[in-house]
Design a protein around this motif. Structure first.
Motif, PDB file in Angstrom:
ATOM      1  N   LEU A   1       0.811  -1.216   0.000  1.00  0.00           N
ATOM      2  CA  LEU A   1       0.000   0.000   0.000  1.00  0.00           C
ATOM      3  C   LEU A   1       0.842   1.263   0.000  1.00  0.00           C
ATOM      4  O   LEU A   1       0.347   2.341  -0.364  1.00  0.00           O
ATOM      5  CB  LEU A   1      -0.928   0.016   1.219  1.00  0.00           C
ATOM      6  N   GLY A   2       2.095   1.158   0.422  1.00  0.00           N
ATOM      7  CA  GLY A   2       2.950   2.329   0.433  1.00  0.00           C
ATOM      8  C   GLY A   2       3.812   2.408   1.675  1.00  0.00           C
ATOM      9  O   GLY A   2       3.753   1.557   2.568  1.00  0.00           O
ATOM     10  N   ASP A   3       4.614   3.469   1.729  1.00  0.00           N
ATOM     11  CA  ASP A   3       5.622   3.664   2.753  1.00  0.00           C
ATOM     12  C   ASP A   3       5.129   4.662   3.793  1.00  0.00           C
ATOM     13  O   ASP A   3       5.058   5.863   3.530  1.00  0.00           O
ATOM     14  CB  ASP A   3       6.898   4.182   2.079  1.00  0.00           C
ATOM     15  N   GLY A   4       4.762   4.167   4.985  1.00  0.00           N
ATOM     16  CA  GLY A   4       4.329   5.043   6.056  1.00  0.00           C
ATOM     17  C   GLY A   4       2.837   5.076   6.257  1.00  0.00           C
ATOM     18  O   GLY A   4       2.053   4.535   5.464  1.00  0.00           O
ATOM     19  N   THR A   5       2.426   5.724   7.335  1.00  0.00           N
ATOM     20  CA  THR A   5       1.019   5.721   7.735  1.00  0.00           C
ATOM     21  C   THR A   5       0.137   6.565   6.824  1.00  0.00           C
ATOM     22  O   THR A   5      -1.004   6.193   6.550  1.00  0.00           O
ATOM     23  CB  THR A   5       0.886   6.225   9.181  1.00  0.00           C
TER      24      THR A   5
ATOM     25  N   TYR B   1       9.411 -14.894  -8.399  1.00  0.00           N
ATOM     26  CA  TYR B   1       9.641 -15.723  -7.217  1.00  0.00           C
ATOM     27  C   TYR B   1       9.092 -17.142  -7.369  1.00  0.00           C
ATOM     28  O   TYR B   1       8.981 -17.871  -6.378  1.00  0.00           O
ATOM     29  CB  TYR B   1       9.022 -15.060  -5.984  1.00  0.00           C
ATOM     30  N   HIS B   2       8.765 -17.534  -8.591  1.00  0.00           N
ATOM     31  CA  HIS B   2       8.269 -18.888  -8.797  1.00  0.00           C
ATOM     32  C   HIS B   2       8.413 -19.255 -10.263  1.00  0.00           C
ATOM     33  O   HIS B   2       8.670 -18.390 -11.116  1.00  0.00           O
ATOM     34  CB  HIS B   2       6.796 -18.995  -8.376  1.00  0.00           C
ATOM     35  N   ASN B   3       8.238 -20.511 -10.523  1.00  0.00           N
ATOM     36  CA  ASN B   3       8.262 -20.994 -11.897  1.00  0.00           C
ATOM     37  C   ASN B   3       6.834 -21.100 -12.403  1.00  0.00           C
ATOM     38  O   ASN B   3       6.044 -21.876 -11.871  1.00  0.00           O
ATOM     39  CB  ASN B   3       8.944 -22.364 -11.962  1.00  0.00           C
ATOM     40  N   GLY B   4       6.486 -20.315 -13.397  1.00  0.00           N
ATOM     41  CA  GLY B   4       5.132 -20.346 -13.917  1.00  0.00           C
ATOM     42  C   GLY B   4       4.666 -18.961 -14.302  1.00  0.00           C
ATOM     43  O   GLY B   4       5.437 -17.990 -14.275  1.00  0.00           O
ATOM     44  N   PRO B   5       3.388 -18.846 -14.655  1.00  0.00           N
ATOM     45  CA  PRO B   5       2.851 -17.548 -15.058  1.00  0.00           C
ATOM     46  C   PRO B   5       2.841 -16.563 -13.904  1.00  0.00           C
ATOM     47  O   PRO B   5       2.878 -16.961 -12.733  1.00  0.00           O
ATOM     48  CB  PRO B   5       1.426 -17.882 -15.513  1.00  0.00           C
ATOM     49  N   PRO B   6       2.802 -15.265 -14.193  1.00  0.00           N
ATOM     50  CA  PRO B   6       2.815 -14.254 -13.132  1.00  0.00           C
ATOM     51  C   PRO B   6       1.670 -14.436 -12.138  1.00  0.00           C
ATOM     52  O   PRO B   6       0.548 -14.796 -12.513  1.00  0.00           O
ATOM     53  CB  PRO B   6       2.684 -12.932 -13.897  1.00  0.00           C
ATOM     54  N   LEU B   7       1.970 -14.180 -10.872  1.00  0.00           N
ATOM     55  CA  LEU B   7       0.988 -14.223  -9.797  1.00  0.00           C
ATOM     56  C   LEU B   7       0.821 -12.819  -9.209  1.00  0.00           C
ATOM     57  O   LEU B   7       1.774 -12.032  -9.195  1.00  0.00           O
ATOM     58  CB  LEU B   7       1.450 -15.166  -8.682  1.00  0.00           C
ATOM     59  N   PRO B   8      -0.359 -12.490  -8.687  1.00  0.00           N
ATOM     60  CA  PRO B   8      -0.508 -11.218  -7.968  1.00  0.00           C
ATOM     61  C   PRO B   8       0.181 -11.293  -6.610  1.00  0.00           C
ATOM     62  O   PRO B   8      -0.125 -12.171  -5.791  1.00  0.00           O
ATOM     63  CB  PRO B   8      -2.025 -11.072  -7.823  1.00  0.00           C
ATOM     64  N   LEU B   9       1.116 -10.386  -6.374  1.00  0.00           N
ATOM     65  CA  LEU B   9       1.898 -10.366  -5.140  1.00  0.00           C
ATOM     66  C   LEU B   9       1.844  -8.979  -4.525  1.00  0.00           C
ATOM     67  O   LEU B   9       1.771  -7.973  -5.241  1.00  0.00           O
ATOM     68  CB  LEU B   9       3.360 -10.734  -5.417  1.00  0.00           C
ATOM     69  N   GLY B  10       1.904  -8.914  -3.215  1.00  0.00           N
ATOM     70  CA  GLY B  10       1.950  -7.632  -2.520  1.00  0.00           C
ATOM     71  C   GLY B  10       3.386  -7.188  -2.351  1.00  0.00           C
ATOM     72  O   GLY B  10       3.993  -7.384  -1.296  1.00  0.00           O
ATOM     73  N   LEU B  11       3.945  -6.571  -3.381  1.00  0.00           N
ATOM     74  CA  LEU B  11       5.360  -6.199  -3.402  1.00  0.00           C
ATOM     75  C   LEU B  11       5.566  -4.754  -2.961  1.00  0.00           C
ATOM     76  O   LEU B  11       4.788  -3.868  -3.316  1.00  0.00           O
ATOM     77  CB  LEU B  11       5.938  -6.379  -4.808  1.00  0.00           C
ATOM     78  N   ILE B  12       6.636  -4.525  -2.215  1.00  0.00           N
ATOM     79  CA  ILE B  12       7.036  -3.168  -1.849  1.00  0.00           C
ATOM     80  C   ILE B  12       7.814  -2.577  -3.013  1.00  0.00           C
ATOM     81  O   ILE B  12       8.827  -3.138  -3.441  1.00  0.00           O
ATOM     82  CB  ILE B  12       7.894  -3.184  -0.572  1.00  0.00           C
ATOM     83  N   GLN B  13       7.335  -1.462  -3.534  1.00  0.00           N
ATOM     84  CA  GLN B  13       7.949  -0.855  -4.706  1.00  0.00           C
ATOM     85  C   GLN B  13       8.989   0.205  -4.333  1.00  0.00           C
ATOM     86  O   GLN B  13       9.819   0.575  -5.163  1.00  0.00           O
ATOM     87  CB  GLN B  13       6.859  -0.206  -5.580  1.00  0.00           C
ATOM     88  N   GLN B  14       8.947   0.707  -3.104  1.00  0.00           N
ATOM     89  CA  GLN B  14       9.847   1.781  -2.697  1.00  0.00           C
ATOM     90  C   GLN B  14      11.267   1.251  -2.447  1.00  0.00           C
ATOM     91  O   GLN B  14      11.451   0.110  -2.021  1.00  0.00           O
ATOM     92  CB  GLN B  14       9.343   2.450  -1.403  1.00  0.00           C
TER      93      GLN B  14
ATOM     94  N   GLU C   1       4.608  -8.803   1.142  1.00  0.00           N
ATOM     95  CA  GLU C   1       5.705  -8.472   2.050  1.00  0.00           C
ATOM     96  C   GLU C   1       5.400  -7.137   2.715  1.00  0.00           C
ATOM     97  O   GLU C   1       4.619  -6.336   2.196  1.00  0.00           O
ATOM     98  CB  GLU C   1       7.037  -8.407   1.298  1.00  0.00           C
ATOM     99  N   GLY C   2       6.016  -6.907   3.857  1.00  0.00           N
ATOM    100  CA  GLY C   2       5.770  -5.656   4.556  1.00  0.00           C
ATOM    101  C   GLY C   2       6.085  -5.793   6.026  1.00  0.00           C
ATOM    102  O   GLY C   2       6.713  -6.766   6.469  1.00  0.00           O
ATOM    103  N   GLY C   3       5.623  -4.822   6.794  1.00  0.00           N
ATOM    104  CA  GLY C   3       5.850  -4.890   8.226  1.00  0.00           C
ATOM    105  C   GLY C   3       5.329  -3.674   8.952  1.00  0.00           C
ATOM    106  O   GLY C   3       4.977  -2.657   8.351  1.00  0.00           O
ATOM    107  N   ALA C   4       5.257  -3.816  10.258  1.00  0.00           N
ATOM    108  CA  ALA C   4       4.886  -2.719  11.144  1.00  0.00           C
ATOM    109  C   ALA C   4       5.588  -2.924  12.472  1.00  0.00           C
ATOM    110  O   ALA C   4       5.687  -4.056  12.962  1.00  0.00           O
ATOM    111  CB  ALA C   4       3.378  -2.649  11.343  1.00  0.00           C
ATOM    112  N   LEU C   5       6.099  -1.835  13.038  1.00  0.00           N
ATOM    113  CA  LEU C   5       6.737  -1.862  14.345  1.00  0.00           C
ATOM    114  C   LEU C   5       6.104  -0.797  15.224  1.00  0.00           C
ATOM    115  O   LEU C   5       5.685   0.257  14.733  1.00  0.00           O
ATOM    116  CB  LEU C   5       8.236  -1.599  14.218  1.00  0.00           C
ATOM    117  N   PHE C   6       6.064  -1.081  16.523  1.00  0.00           N
ATOM    118  CA  PHE C   6       5.438  -0.196  17.493  1.00  0.00           C
ATOM    119  C   PHE C   6       6.381   0.052  18.656  1.00  0.00           C
ATOM    120  O   PHE C   6       7.209  -0.809  19.000  1.00  0.00           O
ATOM    121  CB  PHE C   6       4.155  -0.814  18.046  1.00  0.00           C
ATOM    122  N   LEU C   7       6.224   1.198  19.288  1.00  0.00           N
ATOM    123  CA  LEU C   7       6.861   1.479  20.556  1.00  0.00           C
ATOM    124  C   LEU C   7       5.802   1.249  21.629  1.00  0.00           C
ATOM    125  O   LEU C   7       4.852   2.022  21.754  1.00  0.00           O
ATOM    126  CB  LEU C   7       7.363   2.922  20.589  1.00  0.00           C
ATOM    127  N   VAL C   8       5.938   0.153  22.365  1.00  0.00           N
ATOM    128  CA  VAL C   8       4.945  -0.255  23.357  1.00  0.00           C
ATOM    129  C   VAL C   8       5.448   0.115  24.754  1.00  0.00           C
ATOM    130  O   VAL C   8       6.592  -0.191  25.107  1.00  0.00           O
ATOM    131  CB  VAL C   8       4.685  -1.771  23.288  1.00  0.00           C
TER     132      VAL C   8
END
Length: 388
Positions: free
Chosen positions: A15-19, A39-52, A220-227
């Motif tokens: 979805l993008g970089d940051g909140t 990332y695989h052998n075969g036709p293209p698959l829809p993937l959630g890739l980070i473009q930044q 792919e992606g991630g989120a970190l928090f200060l708890v």
């Protein structure tokens, strides 16, 4: 018991970089999947890739040089001043780091192993530490000079949410004053081809809870928090965990494990199901997961409770999913906004009908619930509360 709060956070996904950009894409109902066969052998698959492009690593030892650590650093920099302020206030030994992942540096190890297959030896830049599941947490602790409890969690798709649960336990036990917690995962051939071998990957954008659903999209992606226990606008009010022990990869079809997880979270928060304003469903779009989760949600919650799966926006980010979706819930709570449930609208007649959030859904919110269900029936539910 001591209340814990999310004092700061950072995030990145397809979805993008940051909140800010993440919120904008969610509000406009804009999935950001990319078709690729990298990332695989075969036709293209829809993937959630980070473009930044990701920020350069501050540590140069080869044992840290993975894209997963690069992603961890990129996210942490979004709230670096808050991290440094916490270290200055409480001391490095009172700060913990707990990060969930399922891939760590496996992508780099894949490349190194291909080199070994071609020339007979591992390349000079290979280091086993790259693929250790504790590597992202160790890396971040080394970067900031943190000496408190530092460890990784790898319980498949519940890892990121489990890290938040561990953070709260460390604070409530008096072991830490602040914990950097969350989840990160980068895409690699092992996950894309591995899930494909399980016949769990869709060749189309995922379609959660539809009669036409046929699998997940890896992301792919991630989120970190200060708890910490310092009051903030979002509290980590309830946590519930359970274990199905039903099957290595399939959930208990009765939904009993999910019901226990959600019920435990409600009890922990001291609220009833009627208090929940929005549910972020695990919603993988696999036949068995959606069947189980719809039964469980229908058992506990009113038919008016708004819910959605946000995996059509980001792909299934595996070990990062629980943390990333908790971050989405934080954005939703702050804006009194429920992310639209993206699907084809074709109800499965064998499933209970849930109240999926439509486009431009804005309703007052205090409590949001987020589910994460993993292999082996490893379940966790988080309840986040908007305090102000």
């Amino acid at each position: 018991m001591k209340q814990c709060y999310l004092n700061a956070m950072g995030m990145i996904s397809a979805l993008g970089d940051g909140t800010d950009i993440t919120l904008k894409q969610l509000q406009y109902g804009q999935p950001q999947l990319t078709y690729s066969n990298a990332y695989h052998n075969g036709p293209p698959l829809p993937l959630g890739l980070i473009q930044q492009s990701l920020n350069t690593l501050p540590l140069h030892d080869k044992k840290w040089k993975s894209r997963n650590n690069q992603l961890t650093w990129h996210i942490a920099q979004q709230f670096q001043p808050e991290i440094e302020a916490a270290i200055a206030k409480f001391g490095a030994d009172r700060i913990g780091v707990v990060i969930g992942t399922s891939t760590s540096g496996i992508a780099e190890s894949e490349s190194h192993m291909r080199t070994m297959a071609n020339i007979g030896t591992m390349p000079e830049e290979y280091h086993y530490h790259l693929q250790e599941m504790g590597a992202p947490a160790d890396f971040l602790a080394q970067t900031f000079g943190i000496s408190g409890p530092t460890f990784g969690i790898s319980t498949a798709c519940s890892s990121g949410a489990k890290a938040l649960a561990s953070a709260r336990r460390l604070i409530r036990a008096g072991i830490c004053d602040v914990v950097i917690a969350g989840g990160v995962d980068t895409i690699c051939r092992l996950t894309v081809q591995g899930f494909s071998s399980l016949e769990a990957v869709s060749t189309e954008p995922c379609n959660p809870f539809s009669s036409n659903r046929n699998g997940i999209n890896i992301g792919e992606g991630g989120a970190l928090f200060l708890v910490s226990a310092e009051a903030s606008d979002i509290a980590l009010t309830g946590i519930g965990e359970s274990s199905d022990a039903h099957h290595i990869s399939a959930p208990d079809p009765s939904g009993l494990g999910a019901i226990r997880s959600m019920s435990n979270a409600l009890d922990d928060a001291g609220i009833t199901a009627t208090a929940i304003d929005y549910i972020n469903l695990h919603g993988t779009a696999t036949p068995l997961n959606d069947q189980m989760e719809s039964i469980a949600v229908n058992e506990l919650f009113s038919k008016n409770t708004l819910c959605s799966s946000t995996k059509p926006y980001t792909g299934h980010t595996l070990g990062a999913a629980g943390a990333l979706e908790a971050a989405i819930c934080v954005l939703a709570l702050r804006q009194n906004f429920q992310p639209e449930h993206i699907w084809d609208g074709s109800n499965d007649q064998e499933l209970p009908i849930l109240n999926f959030a439509p486009a431009s859904s804005y309703h007052p919110m205090r409590f949001a619930l987020s589910n994460s269900f993993a292999f082996g029936g490893n379940n966790i539910t988080l309840i986040l509360e908007r305090i102000s």
